[in-house]
Each structure stands twice: as structure tokens, then as C-alpha cells.
Design a protein around this motif. Structure first.
Motif, PDB file in Angstrom:
ATOM      1  N   PHE A   1       0.806  -1.216   0.000  1.00 27.35           N
ATOM      2  CA  PHE A   1       0.000   0.000   0.000  1.00 27.35           C
ATOM      3  C   PHE A   1       0.844   1.274   0.000  1.00 27.35           C
ATOM      4  CE2 PHE A   1      -3.474  -2.775   0.698  1.00 27.35           C
ATOM      5  CZ  PHE A   1      -4.628  -2.069   0.398  1.00 27.35           C
ATOM      6  N   VAL A   2       2.079   1.228   0.495  1.00 31.18           N
ATOM      7  CA  VAL A   2       2.904   2.440   0.532  1.00 31.18           C
ATOM      8  C   VAL A   2       4.042   2.398  -0.487  1.00 31.18           C
ATOM      9  CG1 VAL A   2       2.373   2.878   2.956  1.00 31.18           C
ATOM     10  CG2 VAL A   2       4.403   1.532   2.374  1.00 31.18           C
ATOM     11  N   ASP A   3       4.064   1.339  -1.281  1.00 27.09           N
ATOM     12  CA  ASP A   3       5.107   1.248  -2.308  1.00 27.09           C
ATOM     13  C   ASP A   3       5.026   2.452  -3.250  1.00 27.09           C
ATOM     14  OD1 ASP A   3       7.159   0.063  -3.903  1.00 27.09           O
ATOM     15  OD2 ASP A   3       5.619  -0.593  -5.321  1.00 27.09           O
ATOM     16  N   GLY A   4       6.154   3.118  -3.435  1.00 20.11           N
ATOM     17  CA  GLY A   4       6.177   4.301  -4.284  1.00 20.11           C
ATOM     18  C   GLY A   4       5.827   5.579  -3.571  1.00 20.11           C
ATOM     19  N   LEU A   5       5.327   5.476  -2.346  1.00 19.27           N
ATOM     20  CA  LEU A   5       4.991   6.656  -1.553  1.00 19.27           C
ATOM     21  C   LEU A   5       6.061   6.956  -0.512  1.00 19.27           C
ATOM     22  CD1 LEU A   5       1.182   6.013  -0.904  1.00 19.27           C
ATOM     23  CD2 LEU A   5       2.217   7.442  -2.680  1.00 19.27           C
ATOM     24  N   LEU A   6       6.711   5.907   0.008  1.00 15.88           N
ATOM     25  CA  LEU A   6       7.775   6.056   1.007  1.00 15.88           C
ATOM     26  C   LEU A   6       9.026   5.353   0.503  1.00 15.88           C
ATOM     27  CD1 LEU A   6       5.804   5.275   4.325  1.00 15.88           C
ATOM     28  CD2 LEU A   6       6.393   7.536   3.412  1.00 15.88           C
ATOM     29  N   PRO A   7      10.209   5.828   0.881  1.00 20.13           N
ATOM     30  CA  PRO A   7      11.452   5.144   0.515  1.00 20.13           C
ATOM     31  C   PRO A   7      11.477   3.742   1.113  1.00 20.13           C
ATOM     32  CG  PRO A   7      11.898   7.361   1.338  1.00 20.13           C
ATOM     33  CD  PRO A   7      10.464   7.080   1.635  1.00 20.13           C
ATOM     34  N   PRO A   8      12.062   2.751   0.417  1.00 18.71           N
ATOM     35  CA  PRO A   8      12.110   1.375   0.928  1.00 18.71           C
ATOM     36  C   PRO A   8      12.697   1.275   2.327  1.00 18.71           C
ATOM     37  CG  PRO A   8      12.782   1.434  -1.369  1.00 18.71           C
ATOM     38  CD  PRO A   8      12.629   2.865  -0.943  1.00 18.71           C
ATOM     39  N   ALA A   9      13.746   2.040   2.619  1.00 22.11           N
ATOM     40  CA  ALA A   9      14.367   1.979   3.942  1.00 22.11           C
ATOM     41  C   ALA A   9      13.406   2.454   5.027  1.00 22.11           C
ATOM     42  CB  ALA A   9      15.640   2.823   3.960  1.00 22.11           C
ATOM     43  N   THR A  10      12.621   3.479   4.719  1.00 23.19           N
ATOM     44  CA  THR A  10      11.641   3.995   5.683  1.00 23.19           C
ATOM     45  C   THR A  10      10.544   2.972   5.937  1.00 23.19           C
ATOM     46  OG1 THR A  10      12.051   6.273   4.973  1.00 23.19           O
ATOM     47  CG2 THR A  10       9.986   5.849   6.140  1.00 23.19           C
ATOM     48  N   ILE A  11      10.108   2.319   4.868  1.00 19.12           N
ATOM     49  CA  ILE A  11       9.069   1.292   5.012  1.00 19.12           C
ATOM     50  C   ILE A  11       9.526   0.210   5.981  1.00 19.12           C
ATOM     51  CG2 ILE A  11       7.804  -0.529   3.790  1.00 19.12           C
ATOM     52  CD1 ILE A  11       7.868   1.263   1.296  1.00 19.12           C
ATOM     53  N   GLU A  12      10.754  -0.271   5.809  1.00 14.03           N
ATOM     54  CA  GLU A  12      11.268  -1.335   6.684  1.00 14.03           C
ATOM     55  C   GLU A  12      11.460  -0.838   8.108  1.00 14.03           C
ATOM     56  OE1 GLU A  12      11.235  -4.407   5.630  1.00 14.03           O
ATOM     57  OE2 GLU A  12      10.542  -3.565   3.728  1.00 14.03           O
TER      58      GLU A  12
ATOM     59  N   GLY B   1       5.458   8.860  18.197  1.00 17.16           N
ATOM     60  CA  GLY B   1       5.273  10.013  17.326  1.00 17.16           C
ATOM     61  C   GLY B   1       6.373  10.108  16.290  1.00 17.16           C
ATOM     62  N   ALA B   2       7.582   9.679  16.668  1.00 17.00           N
ATOM     63  CA  ALA B   2       8.699   9.694  15.725  1.00 17.00           C
ATOM     64  C   ALA B   2       8.457   8.712  14.590  1.00 17.00           C
ATOM     65  CB  ALA B   2       9.992   9.344  16.460  1.00 17.00           C
ATOM     66  N   VAL B   3       7.815   7.576  14.889  1.00 17.60           N
ATOM     67  CA  VAL B   3       7.487   6.600  13.855  1.00 17.60           C
ATOM     68  C   VAL B   3       6.442   7.183  12.898  1.00 17.60           C
ATOM     69  CG1 VAL B   3       6.586   4.279  13.411  1.00 17.60           C
ATOM     70  CG2 VAL B   3       7.995   4.696  15.429  1.00 17.60           C
ATOM     71  N   MET B   4       5.433   7.873  13.469  1.00 18.40           N
ATOM     72  CA  MET B   4       4.410   8.471  12.628  1.00 18.40           C
ATOM     73  C   MET B   4       5.001   9.531  11.711  1.00 18.40           C
ATOM     74  SD  MET B   4       1.657   6.835  13.346  1.00 18.40           S
ATOM     75  CE  MET B   4       0.458   7.866  12.522  1.00 18.40           C
ATOM     76  N   ARG B   5       5.974  10.283  12.224  1.00 15.48           N
ATOM     77  CA  ARG B   5       6.570  11.337  11.400  1.00 15.48           C
ATOM     78  C   ARG B   5       7.378  10.769  10.240  1.00 15.48           C
ATOM     79  NH1 ARG B   5       6.650  13.766  16.527  1.00 15.48           N
ATOM     80  NH2 ARG B   5       8.680  12.885  17.087  1.00 15.48           N
ATOM     81  N   LEU B   6       7.811   9.514  10.366  1.00 11.87           N
ATOM     82  CA  LEU B   6       8.514   8.885   9.248  1.00 11.87           C
ATOM     83  C   LEU B   6       7.605   8.723   8.033  1.00 11.87           C
ATOM     84  CD1 LEU B   6      10.446   5.996  11.079  1.00 11.87           C
ATOM     85  CD2 LEU B   6      11.466   8.035  10.019  1.00 11.87           C
TER      86      LEU B   6
END
Length: 436
Positions: A398-409, A425-430
Motif C-alpha cells: 500500500f505504501v510502495d512508491g509513496l515512502l522510501p524502501p528503507a523507511t518502510i522497513e 510520534g517519531a514513527v508516525m513522522r517517518l
């Protein structure tokens, strides 16, 4: 506003007797009278009074020898269900009364929203319905089998306002306040027009929420085991598909059948889905006139058509090119929706069950499959559980192409290891996108 049923008089009326005579009733001695009424929540006092009155009227009629029709004597049995004064429960009650109990006469129904849901079934099934609902949308020549039992805002507003104006001729402005539900919304239009017709300006028209109330007070349901028992996971449901949860079991079945038998879209003659009866009758789910992209999200037939095209579940299900794809739209019109024959028995035995069956007509054959629980929930079938790996895969899709792969992991790792996260909150800001 208090609703009152005049059932004994209604049942003794010659008009009802002639209708009963014309319906070719079988040799049964008892006629069921259906009630769609609020027995809990904000309208419970109306519903409980109606239930009592129907029962009392049935007793009186029986004591007086019943009703004679073409030489036969009939007594009455009141069959009532709690519509909770809302549309969703009203649709369930409609299925219970008409589809399951075989009621041919609805002696009382309360609440514009639940009555709309009931009416969508009674008019199609030739069921006579009496109602005390105030909504204008359920009245008129388009509903020949629906009869009002009491005066509503349509009859009351103008004479009431004329009377008020006689007592207070200096009135120039008013403010209107109505409940924010189907009844209030329809009442507001009629009342506003009546005031303005009498030369009074409506300065403001506001709404208040219709709360669900109950006489029951059971705090122990919340406080027992508080801080010790973690009950949430047992009732947690995940949605593998970007579609209404009601359709997830049929989607499971359809996707499996198409893949297992390698069924091509052009080979499909029809798709029949058997599922939750209450939802399969609601216009918001059965509508096939898609004008906007988000109309597809709750169109059951469209969801099945998309799945049959083997489009992987994800954001693309809501892409304009997919929603209005000519092949998808054509297959949507080949989908039939029916109530599963064991739906009511199944949910009575296990409230979490969602009995579903899908039949695909293709290649001159019928490909069919059935299941009791959709993927994504905890049930007696461990196969319905979604594993951590499956949930992570859904997030990636669902987030492929919206977030960088490293951020997704990094997000996945944080969620699966919450005990190591000091500030979520830091996770949400990612997951905040900094660019389009």
C-alpha cells in the motif's frame, strides 16, 4: 414526539379484512404481525410501548373469537425485533421479518432510517407495512403498500404554525433545532417551508446528535481484569482488501477460484455471491451507478469484478483506470448478490461467523466454494489469521512508491518491536511525505 399505535382498531377495519381475504392465506390459524421497532437506544420507550400494545391487541382479538376470513378464523402473533433506530439494524430486522420469518403484514415500524431499509424489501415482496415514521421519503404513490398510522410533520406543521401565529402575531423570526438523523433531516425541510410560507424568517437551523441510550449499567464489563487481561487481540480484524469488510469472505473465495482454475474474465458468464443478508439489500452496497471513484469502495458487485481481473489488492483498486475499466464495469453487471441460506443460523451460533459462497459460471461449468470466516480475523479456523509477515506485506504494497524502501522497513520494524520504541510520534513522522 410520542408514537402511538391503534392496532386493535386497525385490525378490525374492513379494509384489512378484505386484504387478508385476498391474500389466499394457507390453512394456518395464526397470522404473524411484524414489528420493526427500537427496543434499545434513544427510541426504546416508543418501541417497548408498541410491542406491549401489539401483544395486548392480539390477546383481545383472540379472546373475542379472532378474525373470520372466508369461513376461517385467524388469531395474531406479534413478531418484533429491535431496529435500534438506525438503518443498519433496520436492514437486519427487515431480513429477519420478511426473508426468514415470512411475515406478510408489518403492523408497526418506527424510525425513518430503519423504515426505509424495511420498505426496500416490503414493497418488492408484496408485504403490507404500517408505519409511524415521519419521513416524507417513505410516503406517496411510489409506495402503494406503505400506510401511515399517525399524523406526521407533513400534516402537523402548517396548522400548528398558523395557530402559533394567531397567538403571537408579532413573531418575525425563528430558530429550528432537530435531531441529526433521517427523521430530523426530513422534518427540517417541511417545517422550514411552513414557517416561511407564513412570513416568518428562519434565522438558523441547527442539529443535535441522536445518542444511543440504555437503561443498563454494567461497568464490570469494562473494569473486570483491567490492567491484567489483554482482550483486544481476540476481537481484532484486519482487512486484506481495500473494500467493505462484508465482502472479504466472498473475495477470498473468488480470488482462489479464479487462480486455482485459471478462469479468464472473458470466460465468465456470471458470478453469484451468497453472503450477509442485511447488507445485500442496502442500496449503498447494491448500487451499480458509479459516478465517482470512491463509489466503487462499497459496491459489492464492482469489488468482485475487480478481483476477478486478478488485480493485486492495493491502492490500484481505487485508481480511476481500474474503477471505470470497461471490462470491470461489464463484469460487474454479471454479478448477482444473494443472502446465504444459513446466514441467520450461523451468526446465531457464532456471532463472528460470516457464511459465504461464491459460484462462477464459466466454460459451461459451475465453479463453487464456501467458507465460514473471512481472512483477517481470529476464528475457529486458524487459516483466517493474518500473520505478521502478511500484515507487513500488505503495508509494503500500500505504501510502495509513496515512502522510501528503507523507511518502510524501519516503520515495520518499529511496529513489530514496540517495546523498544520510546516515542511513537517519531514513527508516525517517518510516514509524512515531504513531496508529491
Amino acid at each position: 414526539m410520542r408514537n402511538t399505535f391503534h392496532l386493535p382498531a386497525a385490525l378490525k377495519a374492513a379494509g384489512i379484512a378484505s386484504l387478508l381475504a385476498a391474500s389466499h392465506l394457507c390453512a394456518a390459524e395464526t397470522i404473524k404481525l411484524g414489528l420493526s421497532i427500537p427496543l434499545s437506544g434513544s427510541g426504546a420507550n416508543w418501541g417497548k410501548g408498541s410491542e406491549w400494545l401489539c401483544g395486548r391487541a392480539a390477546e383481545e382479538i383472540k379472546a373475542q373469537g379472532g378474525v373470520k376470513v372466508q369461513g376461517k378464523v385467524y388469531d395474531f402473533e406479534c413478531v418484533g425485533y429491535d431496529n435500534k433506530y438506525n438503518a443498519a439494524e433496520g436492514a437486519k430486522v427487515a431480513q429477519a421479518l420478511v426473508a426468514r420469518d415470512g411475515v406478510k403484514y408489518v403492523a408497526g415500524s418506527i424510525g425513518t432510517a430503519p423504515v426505509r431499509a424495511l420498505q426496500s424489501l416490503t414493497e418488492r415482496r408484496n408485504v403490507l407495512m404500517f408505519t409511524s415514521a415521519w419521513g416524507t421519503s417513505i410516503k406517496g404513490p411510489n409506495f402503494p403498500l406503505t400506510f401511515s398510522q399517525m399524523n406526521s410533520v407533513n400534516e402537523i406543521s402548517e396548522p400548528m404554525i398558523e395557530y402559533v401565529m394567531k397567538l403571537h402575531p408579532g413573531v418575525k423570526t425563528v430558530a429550528l433545532l432537530n435531531p441529526n438523523d433521517a427523521t430530523g433531516q426530513e422534518t427540517e425541510k417541511v417545517a422550514k417551508a411552513a414557517w416561511e410560507k407564513n412570513g416568518v424568517k428562519v434565522l438558523v437551523s441547527d442539529w443535535y446528535p441522536r445518542y444511543v441510550g440504555t437503561a443498563r449499567w454494567s461497568p464490570e464489563l469494562l473494569t473486570t481484569g483491567l490492567g491484567e487481561d489483554w482482550r483486544f487481540p481476540a476481537f481484532q480484524m484486519y482487512k486484506p482488501y481495500p473494500h467493505c469488510r462484508v465482502m472479504h469472505a466472498p473475495l477470498d473465495l473468488l480470488i482462489d477460484l479464479v487462480a486455482r482454475h485459471d478462469i479468464k474474465v472473458e470466460e465468465i458468464e456470471s458470478i453469484t455471491s451468497y453472503g450477509e443478508g442485511w447488507a445485500y439489500e442496502l442500496p449503498c452496497f447494491t448500487n451499480r451507478k458509479l459516478l465517482l471513484q470512491h463509489d466503487a469502495q462499497f459496491c459489492f458487485a464492482h469489488g468482485l469484478a475487480v478481483a476477478a481481473h486478478r488485480i493485486p489488492p492495493g491502492r490500484q483498486w481505487q485508481d480511476e483506470a481500474v474503477v471505470f475499466n470497461p471490462s470491470v464495469m461489464a463484469l460487474m453487471n454479471k454479478v448477482q448478490l444473494k443472502t446465504h441460506p444459513t446466514y441467520f443460523q450461523s451468526i446465531s451460533a457464532d456471532i463472528l461467523s460470516r457464511p459465504s459462497r461464491v459460484e462462477i459460471q464459466a466454460r459451461g461449468q459451475t465453479f463453487a466454494a464456501e467458507k465460514g470466516f473471512p481472512k483477517g480475523m481470529r476464528s475457529s479456523d486458524p487459516g483466517t489469521y493474518m500473520t505478521n509477515d502478511e500484515l507487513a506485506a500488505k503495508f509494503r504494497a500500500f505504501v510502495d512508491g509513496l515512502l522510501p524502501p528503507a523507511t518502510i522497513e524501519q516503520v515495520i520494524d518499529s511496529v513489530l518491536n514496540l517495546e523498544r520504541v520510546e516515542d511513537f510520534g517519531a514513527v508516525m513522522r517517518l510516514m509524512v511525505r515531504t513531496s508529491a
